[in-house]
Write a protein that holds these residues in place. Sequence first.
Motif, short mmCIF file in Angstrom:
data_model
loop_
_atom_site.label_atom_id
_atom_site.label_comp_id
_atom_site.label_asym_id
_atom_site.label_seq_id
_atom_site.Cartn_x
_atom_site.Cartn_y
_atom_site.Cartn_z
N ALA A 193 48.99 80.58 63.53
CA ALA A 193 47.63 80.41 64.05
C ALA A 193 46.65 81.06 63.09
N MET A 194 45.59 80.32 62.77
CA MET A 194 44.54 80.86 61.90
C MET A 194 43.26 80.95 62.70
N LEU A 195 42.59 82.10 62.59
CA LEU A 195 41.34 82.31 63.30
C LEU A 195 40.36 82.95 62.34
N GLY A 196 39.31 82.21 61.98
CA GLY A 196 38.31 82.74 61.07
C GLY A 196 38.98 83.21 59.79
N PRO A 197 38.57 84.37 59.28
CA PRO A 197 39.15 84.86 58.05
C PRO A 197 40.49 85.56 58.26
N LEU B 233 37.39 84.33 69.80
CA LEU B 233 38.07 85.48 69.23
C LEU B 233 39.07 85.99 70.27
N GLU B 234 40.30 86.22 69.88
CA GLU B 234 41.25 86.82 70.80
C GLU B 234 40.87 88.29 70.97
N VAL B 235 40.63 88.70 72.21
CA VAL B 235 40.16 90.06 72.44
C VAL B 235 41.08 90.91 73.32
N LEU B 236 42.04 90.29 73.99
CA LEU B 236 42.93 91.09 74.84
C LEU B 236 44.16 90.30 75.22
N ARG B 237 45.27 90.99 75.31
CA ARG B 237 46.50 90.44 75.87
C ARG B 237 46.97 91.40 76.95
N GLY C 135 40.23 85.22 75.36
CA GLY C 135 39.44 84.91 74.18
C GLY C 135 37.97 84.86 74.56
N GLY C 136 37.10 85.15 73.61
CA GLY C 136 35.68 85.17 73.92
C GLY C 136 34.82 84.61 72.81
N VAL C 137 33.64 84.13 73.20
CA VAL C 137 32.64 83.64 72.26
C VAL C 137 31.28 84.20 72.65
N GLY D 61 26.33 84.97 63.67
CA GLY D 61 27.47 84.47 62.92
C GLY D 61 28.61 83.99 63.81
N TYR D 62 28.58 84.39 65.09
CA TYR D 62 29.64 84.02 66.03
C TYR D 62 29.13 83.17 67.19
N LEU D 63 27.87 82.79 67.15
CA LEU D 63 27.27 82.03 68.24
C LEU D 63 27.90 80.65 68.34
N ARG D 64 28.30 80.30 69.55
CA ARG D 64 28.81 78.96 69.80
C ARG D 64 28.11 78.39 71.02
N ALA D 65 27.44 77.27 70.84
CA ALA D 65 26.68 76.67 71.93
C ALA D 65 27.59 75.96 72.91
#
Length: 193
Positions: free
Chosen positions: A14-18, A58-62, A133-135, A189-193
């Motif tokens: 899995a690839m997420l951003g950089p 962004l994955e923020v918690l498991r 995950g969050g945006v 830079g992380y805004l998603r409509a």
Amino acid sequence: LGGVFEGGHGHSVAMLGPWLIVYWLPRGAARAAGLCARARCAMAGADRQGNAIMTEALEVLRGVIHPWHEDHFGHMNVRHYAPFFDDAVYHMWTRLGLPYSGMLAEHGVHMVSAEAKTRFMKELKAGDLIVIGGVVSRIGTKSCTFDLRMRHADTGAEHAAYEIVEVVFDPATRKSAPMPDAIRARLQGYLRA
């Protein structure tokens, strides 16, 4: 720059951003969970028609659902979703490059939660593994809104959604304050409509 790709030896990458995140998940299990579709795959699920979708969350918690989370109906009681989501918001700020630990010293303000709304879609039971995950879904003059989704880590099924409004807070005046330009630029830079 996001997505899940089939890697070698029957595993998915899995690839997420950089960031590059390797999940040692058998390819068949990734497909069954709705994470993969041929060579390219959706990061976290599918739409209502079962079509793979790309997300920029962004994955923020498991976490793990334990027996003490369950109520007399045999599923996780609604009171236990809040701590998972609250912890996820702390991690969200760090993933955005704006950790709480340095926000006050660096920007002269910190964030406080002003409003939170949870939608429950599907029950969770003891032994279930979750991933949140969050945006960033909105940026205002003094606040921002995060949209967080709690999904089953094995199946990708969405179990709950959480919308939270975070307000810029000046501890000297004990009031809301205009959002500093550096925070706004980072959030945009992380805004998603």
